[in-house]
Scaffold this motif. Structure first.
Motif, PDB file in Angstrom:
ATOM      1  N   ALA A 193       0.757  -1.128   0.083  1.00 33.69           N
ATOM      2  CA  ALA A 193       0.046   0.139   0.074  1.00 33.69           C
ATOM      3  C   ALA A 193       0.807   1.308   0.018  1.00 33.69           C
ATOM      4  CB  ALA A 193      -0.990   0.065   1.319  1.00 33.69           C
ATOM      5  N   THR A 194       0.692   2.029  -0.845  1.00 34.57           N
ATOM      6  CA  THR A 194       1.585   3.252  -1.114  1.00 34.57           C
ATOM      7  C   THR A 194       0.625   4.643  -1.164  1.00 34.57           C
ATOM      8  OG1 THR A 194       3.056   1.978  -2.253  1.00 34.57           O
ATOM      9  CG2 THR A 194       3.429   4.393  -2.589  1.00 34.57           C
ATOM     10  N   TYR A 195       0.949   5.535  -0.335  1.00 36.13           N
ATOM     11  CA  TYR A 195       0.171   6.910  -0.566  1.00 36.13           C
ATOM     12  C   TYR A 195       1.467   7.794  -0.483  1.00 36.13           C
ATOM     13  CZ  TYR A 195      -3.541  10.185   0.314  1.00 36.13           C
ATOM     14  OH  TYR A 195      -4.469  11.149   0.379  1.00 36.13           O
ATOM     15  N   ILE A 196       1.626   8.561  -1.621  1.00 34.89           N
ATOM     16  CA  ILE A 196       2.747   9.711  -1.684  1.00 34.89           C
ATOM     17  C   ILE A 196       1.929  10.979  -2.129  1.00 34.89           C
ATOM     18  CG2 ILE A 196       4.830  10.297  -2.674  1.00 34.89           C
ATOM     19  CD1 ILE A 196       5.014   7.987  -1.140  1.00 34.89           C
ATOM     20  N   SER A 197       2.232  12.099  -1.418  1.00 32.20           N
ATOM     21  CA  SER A 197       1.567  13.408  -1.689  1.00 32.20           C
ATOM     22  C   SER A 197       2.592  14.630  -1.184  1.00 32.20           C
ATOM     23  CB  SER A 197       0.169  13.587  -0.964  1.00 32.20           C
ATOM     24  OG  SER A 197       0.373  13.736   0.264  1.00 32.20           O
ATOM     25  N   THR A 198       1.857  15.614  -1.464  1.00 36.79           N
ATOM     26  CA  THR A 198       2.735  17.045  -1.187  1.00 36.79           C
ATOM     27  C   THR A 198       2.789  17.252   0.379  1.00 36.79           C
ATOM     28  OG1 THR A 198       0.760  18.071  -1.549  1.00 36.79           O
ATOM     29  CG2 THR A 198       2.483  17.809  -3.357  1.00 36.79           C
ATOM     30  N   GLY A 199       1.780  16.544   1.215  1.00 36.76           N
ATOM     31  CA  GLY A 199       1.673  16.924   2.596  1.00 36.76           C
ATOM     32  C   GLY A 199       1.486  18.324   2.609  1.00 36.76           C
ATOM     33  N   PRO A 200       2.272  19.053   3.730  1.00 39.71           N
ATOM     34  CA  PRO A 200       2.181  20.359   4.141  1.00 39.71           C
ATOM     35  C   PRO A 200       2.307  21.175   2.945  1.00 39.71           C
ATOM     36  CG  PRO A 200       3.940  19.433   5.490  1.00 39.71           C
ATOM     37  CD  PRO A 200       3.264  18.335   4.418  1.00 39.71           C
ATOM     38  N   PHE A 201       3.105  20.858   2.204  1.00 40.67           N
ATOM     39  CA  PHE A 201       3.617  21.504   1.105  1.00 40.67           C
ATOM     40  C   PHE A 201       2.479  21.796  -0.325  1.00 40.67           C
ATOM     41  CE2 PHE A 201       7.372  19.539   2.922  1.00 40.67           C
ATOM     42  CZ  PHE A 201       7.893  20.606   3.555  1.00 40.67           C
ATOM     43  N   PHE A 202       1.531  21.168   0.363  1.00 37.83           N
ATOM     44  CA  PHE A 202       0.198  21.328  -0.856  1.00 37.83           C
ATOM     45  C   PHE A 202      -0.185  22.487  -1.236  1.00 37.83           C
ATOM     46  CE2 PHE A 202      -4.272  21.955  -1.437  1.00 37.83           C
ATOM     47  CZ  PHE A 202      -4.676  21.213  -2.359  1.00 37.83           C
ATOM     48  N   HIS A 203      -0.162  23.261  -0.113  1.00 41.34           N
ATOM     49  CA  HIS A 203      -0.657  24.846  -0.198  1.00 41.34           C
ATOM     50  C   HIS A 203       0.349  25.487  -1.043  1.00 41.34           C
ATOM     51  CE1 HIS A 203      -3.225  24.001   3.122  1.00 41.34           C
ATOM     52  NE2 HIS A 203      -2.306  22.964   3.665  1.00 41.34           N
ATOM     53  N   ARG A 204       1.559  25.090  -1.279  1.00 38.59           N
ATOM     54  CA  ARG A 204       2.393  25.758  -2.293  1.00 38.59           C
ATOM     55  C   ARG A 204       2.188  25.371  -3.571  1.00 38.59           C
ATOM     56  NH1 ARG A 204       5.712  29.330   0.281  1.00 38.59           N
ATOM     57  NH2 ARG A 204       5.802  29.329   2.524  1.00 38.59           N
ATOM     58  N   ALA A 205       2.107  23.860  -3.636  1.00 37.21           N
ATOM     59  CA  ALA A 205       1.976  23.169  -4.966  1.00 37.21           C
ATOM     60  C   ALA A 205       0.782  23.632  -5.758  1.00 37.21           C
ATOM     61  CB  ALA A 205       2.000  21.887  -4.608  1.00 37.21           C
ATOM     62  N   GLU A 206      -0.277  23.987  -5.118  1.00 36.08           N
ATOM     63  CA  GLU A 206      -1.492  24.398  -5.942  1.00 36.08           C
ATOM     64  C   GLU A 206      -1.239  25.480  -6.772  1.00 36.08           C
ATOM     65  OE1 GLU A 206      -6.146  25.333  -5.286  1.00 36.08           O
ATOM     66  OE2 GLU A 206      -4.980  25.000  -3.403  1.00 36.08           O
ATOM     67  N   GLY A 207      -1.192  25.227  -8.044  1.00 33.92           N
ATOM     68  CA  GLY A 207      -1.074  26.433  -8.839  1.00 33.92           C
ATOM     69  C   GLY A 207       0.657  26.944  -9.108  1.00 33.92           C
ATOM     70  N   TYR A 208       1.239  26.298  -8.471  1.00 39.86           N
ATOM     71  CA  TYR A 208       2.768  26.492  -8.434  1.00 39.86           C
ATOM     72  C   TYR A 208       3.077  27.837  -7.937  1.00 39.86           C
ATOM     73  CZ  TYR A 208       2.903  21.987 -10.725  1.00 39.86           C
ATOM     74  OH  TYR A 208       2.461  20.739 -10.936  1.00 39.86           O
ATOM     75  N   ALA A 209       2.274  28.673  -6.825  1.00 38.51           N
ATOM     76  CA  ALA A 209       2.465  29.865  -6.579  1.00 38.51           C
ATOM     77  C   ALA A 209       2.826  29.633  -5.237  1.00 38.51           C
ATOM     78  CB  ALA A 209       1.243  30.701  -6.904  1.00 38.51           C
ATOM     79  N   PRO A 210       3.744  30.673  -4.596  1.00 40.65           N
ATOM     80  CA  PRO A 210       3.975  30.612  -3.080  1.00 40.65           C
ATOM     81  C   PRO A 210       2.590  30.880  -2.330  1.00 40.65           C
ATOM     82  CG  PRO A 210       5.500  32.020  -4.436  1.00 40.65           C
ATOM     83  CD  PRO A 210       4.338  31.737  -5.289  1.00 40.65           C
ATOM     84  N   ARG A 211       2.159  30.175  -1.190  1.00 40.29           N
ATOM     85  CA  ARG A 211       1.248  30.247  -0.381  1.00 40.29           C
ATOM     86  C   ARG A 211       1.572  29.898   1.160  1.00 40.29           C
ATOM     87  NH1 ARG A 211      -4.453  28.643  -3.388  1.00 40.29           N
ATOM     88  NH2 ARG A 211      -4.024  29.686  -5.329  1.00 40.29           N
TER      89      ARG A 211
END
Length: 328
Positions: free
Chosen positions: A150-168
């Motif tokens: 079972a594998t689950y990979i994501s951005t975690g807390p960095f999701f907010h920055r990943a969305e749209g590739y703009a600093p958030r």
């Protein structure tokens, strides 16, 4: 037709997902929300919500509300559940149930004491692919499952920055171990442990190897070796190290094997599905989960996964944190 009247506490990312799908339920009505953000409350009003509160304690005084969805950071779960239960509202609580076993036990005690229903928010249990896999296991068409991956990979807390590739900005609580209870293992691992427990039953042993790529006070990835009473062994891999989302389950059986993968949709396809049927395939499990929760309340049934399920998941996670394997 009788409707369940809902309230949402917390309009962060997952709270907004619930907000969107609550409004599509035929047998429920979202009538109130609570959040500290004035912007979030303003957007809720524009979407037609009659009652908005900056203090969720005011929401709990509303006699119209039958049930509440709690989408708050983990460190606020125990206090909030206790207050919601005392107000005699049923609860859908986002995972993990709490920061530690002690808090989880307090939560379960509160809902029992006030005789309200508590369901844990684990949307993976409601995905069409994961449910089909459950049916294959039940029917025995795969034989005995010797090994699961079972594998689950994501951005975690960095999701907010990943969305749209703009600093958030990232909420500060994400980086405080005292507030989160841990890192990627408790955040993503709770999903996989709950799903595999649903598939294979009781966990008898679990060991972990924790990794610290970003030098944070908690792990940003982890590998767990898990043994189930049924005899199945599982390798659970979670991580916050990639901008590319990946969720996969592989079952290696004595008769045949099975594999499912959950991928984010193409943005255009997701938008077209949302416009045509009101929801995208990727987020459909959240809608099914909410519909199930509401149906259980209308039929006076115990919704699953229960608070006890959330406690067992956390017990396994705490055992994994204690049983660390160090690989140099």
């Amino acid at each position: 037709m009788k409707k369940i009247r809902l309230g949402i506490i917390g309009l962060g990312y997952i709270g907004k997902v619930h907000f969107r799908y609550c409004q599509k339920l035929a047998n429920a009505e979202l009538i109130a929300v609570a959040d500290l953000s004035k912007k979030a409350l303003k957007n809720a009003k524009h979407a037609g919500i009659r009652k908005t509160y900056r203090n969720y304690e005011q929401l709990l005084k509303d006699p119209e509300i039958d049930a509440v969805i709690i989408a708050l950071p983990t460190h606020l779960h125990a206090k909030c559940v206790n207050q919601v239960a005392e107000a005699k509202k049923h609860i859908l609580l986002e995972k993990p149930i709490a920061r530690n076993v002690k808090e989880a036990e307090e939560i379960i005690s509160a809902v029992r004491r006030h005789s309200v229903k508590l369901m844990m928010g684990y949307p993976m249990r409601f995905g069409l692919k994961t449910r089909r896999l459950k049916q294959e296991i039940k029917e025995g068409s795969l034989g005995d499952i010797e090994i699961a991956h079972a594998t689950y990979i994501s951005t975690g807390p960095f999701f907010h920055r990943a969305e749209g590739y703009a600093p958030r900005p990232v909420p500060e609580w994400w980086f405080n171990k005292e507030l989160t209870g841990g890192g990627a293992l408790i955040d993503l691992g709770s999903h996989l442990i709950n799903l595999l427990r649903w598939y294979f039953g009781e966990i008898t042993n679990v060991k972990s190897c924790l990794c610290f790529r970003f030098n944070m006070p908690f792990e940003d990835s982890a590998i767990c070796i898990t043994k189930f009473k049924s005899g199945t062994r599982a390798v659970i891999t979670v991580g916050w190290f990639s901008q590319e989302y990946h969720m996969e389950i592989k079952l290696l059986g004595t008769v045949k094997h099975a594999r499912i993968e959950h991928k984010p949709q193409n943005k255009l396809l997701a938008a077209l599905q949302t416009l045509s049927i009101g929801k995208s395939q990727f987020y459909n499990a959240y809608y099914i989960e909410l519909q199930y929760f509401v149906n259980c309340l209308l039929q006076d049934k115990t919704p699953k996964p229960t608070g006890e399920d959330g406690l067992k998941d956390l017990e396994a996670i705490e055992q994994a944190y204690k049983n660390q394997i160090h690989i140099d």
